[in-house]
Enzyme design. Structure first.
Site, PDB file in Angstrom:
ATOM      1  N   CYS A 232      -2.814  -6.378  14.231  1.00 15.09           N
ATOM      2  CA  CYS A 232      -3.875  -6.890  13.361  1.00 15.09           C
ATOM      3  C   CYS A 232      -4.625  -5.827  12.553  1.00 15.09           C
ATOM      4  CB  CYS A 232      -4.845  -7.759  14.152  1.00 15.09           C
ATOM      5  SG  CYS A 232      -5.737  -6.892  15.442  1.00 15.09           S
ATOM      6  N   HIS A 289      -9.714  -8.870  17.570  1.00 12.88           N
ATOM      7  CA  HIS A 289      -8.859  -9.221  16.449  1.00 12.88           C
ATOM      8  C   HIS A 289      -9.514  -8.687  15.178  1.00 12.88           C
ATOM      9  CE1 HIS A 289      -5.979 -11.073  13.962  1.00 12.88           C
ATOM     10  NE2 HIS A 289      -6.781 -11.996  13.468  1.00 12.88           N
ATOM     11  N   ASP A 312      -7.260 -13.262   6.279  1.00 16.17           N
ATOM     12  CA  ASP A 312      -6.585 -12.681   7.449  1.00 16.17           C
ATOM     13  C   ASP A 312      -5.091 -12.753   7.211  1.00 16.17           C
ATOM     14  OD1 ASP A 312      -5.630 -11.932   9.911  1.00 16.17           O
ATOM     15  OD2 ASP A 312      -6.901 -13.302  11.059  1.00 16.17           O
TER      16      ASP A 312
END
Ligand SMILES: *[C@@H]1O[C@H](CO)[C@@H](O)[C@H](O)[C@H]1NC(C)=O
Ligand SMILES: *[C@@H]1O[C@H](CO)[C@@H](O)[C@H](O)[C@H]1NC(C)=O
Ligand SMILES: *[C@@H]1O[C@H](CO)[C@@H](O)[C@H](O)[C@H]1NC(C)=O
Ligand SMILES: *[C@@H]1O[C@H](CO)[C@@H](O)[C@H](O)[C@H]1NC(C)=O
Ligand SMILES: *[C@@H]1O[C@H](CO)[C@@H](O)[C@H](O)[C@H]1NC(C)=O
Ligand SMILES: *[C@@H]1O[C@H](CO)[C@@H](O)[C@H](O)[C@H]1NC(C)=O
Ligand SMILES: *[C@@H]1O[C@H](CO)[C@@H](O)[C@H](O)[C@H]1NC(C)=O
Ligand SMILES: CC(=O)N[C@H]1CO[C@H](CO)[C@@H](O)[C@@H]1O
Length: 674
Positions: A232, A289, A312
């Protein structure tokens, strides 16, 4: 935005700009043609006479704020003696412009623009809620060729390939461009940039922890297609580079205890077996995250939702048929307006879901073990404006846990979700879970005992891991407790790698008694199972005889032994800087496959890879580097040491270089082992 064009023709009357893409036309906003006049306009394309001296005419072309971004060709028509001749004058690249009031991503604060658009150096937070670490990230949005790669990325999208003219004509809309980019940074369902891998085995690619910046990733993509491997923060860092490069203010956000709610019911449902092992279920709480925020207005939603928008690109759940997320208005998340575009329920759950743990017994019975409403979404963090420190933005995502407002917002979000606003019916699995809850799930008695799991402070890779289970019996009767403990090495998103411990014990607790039960995981037990994240999850299930079950768990993040950088922190003209890089083998085993990577933009032209000999027990190496930086200013020297036992031990050292007239050279490199 203004461009100046100089022409050496006097009787020049007409200017034309068009995108270099397919079929530019005025009606799709991809071409502009205008006469050269004596005054300009700020709201539409215009060209006006700046000066004309000695046969040279300088024309200023004003570009309106709603122009499509991209590469334009500039042409001119010159009329002389009744004949019109077209000329190619040059090219320019039009980008979003946060400096101009009226632009959809106008940012009024100077310091914020300097950070969110111009800063090439970042800090991304990782780790776990009780041990937050910052990792430097080199965005490099102004490095050579990056803008071309960003434009190529747009031209590689499925939307462009389906209908180039339509796609290009929408590139004045940050909402559209942001959504495309969030899909293109991952390689799922398109030839996007990064291939994700959370397996702990990264052979055949670069381990996600090794990357330190976006530029090598973007360049590798242009040359060879999708790049292995990302996780991530790699996705977040790379997307931030592309956004800043195109002129969209952007920052990277880290959310700790971040929920991954696959079935949109705002509940993270985890199933464990009587040993505390996760039984297959897709919902999870990640240690952390990382995603991005981009700054622009939401003409589709209304001005209340302007400001930071979540994007994202980590491939988690497909939306509208492709792995992408956002833009999701941060305000909408805070207010629980999860029915607004895009992807509200997923983001809302990341910061706000409740966590329920069910136990599935060997006979298939399921019982609720614990429900928790406050643990998800903690220490939501980003780099501060103007300094390398952390600021907490949790309050931009939600009202304080436990507050009246928080509960009202949660209830609103749940109502919006169940009222089938989104798809006309509740998601399939949500219905399943609801049925399961009503029919099968036993609500066993609440355990009376309480407990905590505490690892010893400061544990390093190489140490035996000692965790203490502290159990307390607050009741006035004696309790017999059966304890089952497991230890598992994990990747930061709680993907299980290998079980390294499985122990059972029975103890008796007298009324009011408190007991400490130490638990040891030997280095030899975890050495071959630990990943570059250095994380071990320990779960204890404590069953009271004739009573309830208590589950306690903790994630231990082991520290790497330190890599030391020593040397001058400022250097003056015509002098080399010297930095010593030192690493000691903390003992127990020989270390092999030692590789040291040194780098730093402005200091070394290219990363330097040094193979070092094996390090025997208690040996250490010192590598002395002498170099002359090639760009002045404060520069960050970075070292990364990997071996068969430790991966990506990183260290940073600042050097401020005052004036540089010397050609950059690597002068000397001495390694010694002692
Ligand atoms: C890691 O992956 C490679 C390539 O898929 C495979 O050949 C290798 O056996 C794997 N190593 C381990 C330890 O699983
Ligand atoms: C991750 O990479 C390893 C090593 O190349 C490979 O064996 C494995 O299949 C990959 N995992 C996924 C989910 O792609
Ligand atoms: C979202 O829900 C609100 C009620 O909270 C409603 O007023 C609004 O019309 C809905 N918007 C959309 C786009 O569904
Ligand atoms: C490097 O400098 C930055 C400020 O520019 C500072 O925040 C950071 O802590 C320094 N790093 C080290 C390792 O000294
Ligand atoms: C970890 O994250 C990646 C990306 O979402 C996913 O493919 C993988 O399955 C995850 N593992 C778990 C157990 O959630
Ligand atoms: C380890 O786990 C298995 C179940 O998978 C169990 O049967 C066994 O008894 C456990 N061992 C110990 C020492 O608890
Ligand atoms: C370390 O290496 C030395 C020689 O290179 C060898 O004699 C020794 O047994 C090794 N130690 C361990 C613990 O493997
Ligand atoms: C391993 C790796 O990708 N190193 C990169 C670290 O950052 C510098 C500056 O951008 C790159 O040049 C290196 O290649």
């Amino acid at each position: 935005m203004l461009i100046f064009v100089q022409l050496i023709y006097y009787y020049f009357t007409f200017c034309q700009l068009f995108l270099t893409g397919p079929t530019p036309s005025i009606s799709t906003n991809t071409k502009a043609a205008m006469p050269v006049s004596t005054s300009g306009s700020s709201t539409s394309w215009s060209a006006f006479r700046q000066s004309s001296i000695g046969g040279t005419l300088t024309v200023t072309i004003a570009i309106p704020v709603n122009a499509v971004i991209g590469r334009y060709k500039i042409g001119a028509q010159v009329t002389q003696a009744g004949r019109t001749t077209p000329y190619q004058v040059g090219e320019c690249i039009v980008l979003f412009n946060p400096w101009v009031p009226g632009d959809e991503l106008f940012m009024s604060n100077d310091a914020e623009r300097a950070e969110y658009v111009l800063n090439e150096q970042g800090l991304i937070f990782i780790g776990s809620a009780d041990s937050i670490a910052g990792r430097r990230w080199d965005y490099g949005q102004f490095e050579e060729g990056v803008v071309d790669i960003c434009l190529l990325l747009l031209d590689s999208s499925p939307e462009y390939r389906r209908n180039p003219a339509t796609d290009v004509s929408k590139r004045n809309d940050p909402i559209y461009v942001g959504r495309i980019l969030s899909a293109m940074i991952n390689s799922q369902d398109d030839r996007g940039v990064l291939v994700g891998n959370w397996s702990g085995n990264y052979t055949g690619g670069t381990s996600p922890t090794t990357w330190n910046g976006s530029v090598p990733i973007l360049r590798s993509w242009r040359q060879n297609g999708p790049v292995k491997f990302g996780q991530c923060w790699v996705y977040g860092g790379t997307l931030c580079t592309v956004l800043r490069c195109l002129g969209i203010p952007a920052r990277v956000i880290t959310n700790f205890e971040s929920a991954y709610d696959t079935n949109r019911n705002l509940l993270i449902e985890e199933y464990i077996d009587p040993y505390g092992r996760n039984v297959d279920f897709p919902d999870k709480v990640w240690n952390f995250h990382v995603w991005d925020e981009a700054w622009f207005t939401r003409k589709d939603l209304g001005s209340f939702y302007d400001g930071w928008q979540i994007l994202d690109s980590t491939p988690q759940e497909p939306t509208e048929g492709s792995f992408r997320l956002g833009p999701t208005s941060q305000k909408a998340i805070k207010e629980g307006d999860v029915n607004l575009s895009f992807d509200g329920p997923f983001v809302f759950a990341e910061v706000n879901a409740d966590r329920v743990v069910y136990m599935r017994n060997n006979d298939g019975r399921i019982s609720t073990l614990s429900t928790e409403t406050r643990s998800v979404g903690q220490f939501t963090s980003t780099k501060a404006v103007g300094s390398f420190s952390r600021i907490d933005v949790t309050d931009q995502y939600k009202y304080p846990e436990g507050s009246k407002e928080n509960k009202a917002v949660f209830d609103k979000a749940r109502r919006l979700l169940s009222v089938s606003v989104l798809s006309g019916k509740p998601p399939r699995r949500m219905a399943m879970a609801a049925v399961a809850r009503d029919v099968n799930i036993a609500q066993p008695p609440k355990p009376e005992i309480t407990g905590t799991l505490k690892p010893t402070d400061g544990l390093q890779v190489g140490d035996d891991v000692v965790v203490t289970l502290n159990l307390k019996n607050p009741s006035s009767v004696t309790k017999k407790v059966n304890i089952k403990m497991t230890g598992t090495t994990i990747v930061y998103n709680r993907t299980k790698v290998e079980e390294v411990l499985n122990e059972s014990k029975s103890i008796t607790l007298a009324p009011e008694e408190e007991k400490e039960i130490p638990l040891t995981i030997l280095y030899s037990q975890y050495v071959n199972a630990i990943t570059a994240d250095n994380m071990i999850q320990v779960v204890a299930v404590c069953e009271e005889e004739n009573g309830g079950n208590l589950m306690v768990d903790t994630v231990i993040t082991l520290k790497n032994p330190p890599l030391l950088l020593k040397g001058s922190d400022r250097a003056v003209v015509e002098k080399q800087a010297i930095v010593d890089v030192i690493f000691s083998n903390p003992g127990k085993e020989n270390i092999t496959n030692c590789l040291l990577i040194l780098e730093g933009s402005g200091l070394l032209k290219q990363p330097l890879k040094i193979d070092l000999p094996d390090l025997k027990i208690n040996q250490r190496f010192k590598t002395q580097v002498e170099f002359t930086p090639h760009r002045t200013g404060q520069r960050c020297f970075m070292a990364d040491f990997s071996s068969n036992k430790f991966s990506d031990v990183k260290a940073y050292h600042n050097i401020t270089w005052y004036l540089s007239r010397i050609v950059p050279t690597m002068q000397k490199l001495i390694s010694e082992i002692y």
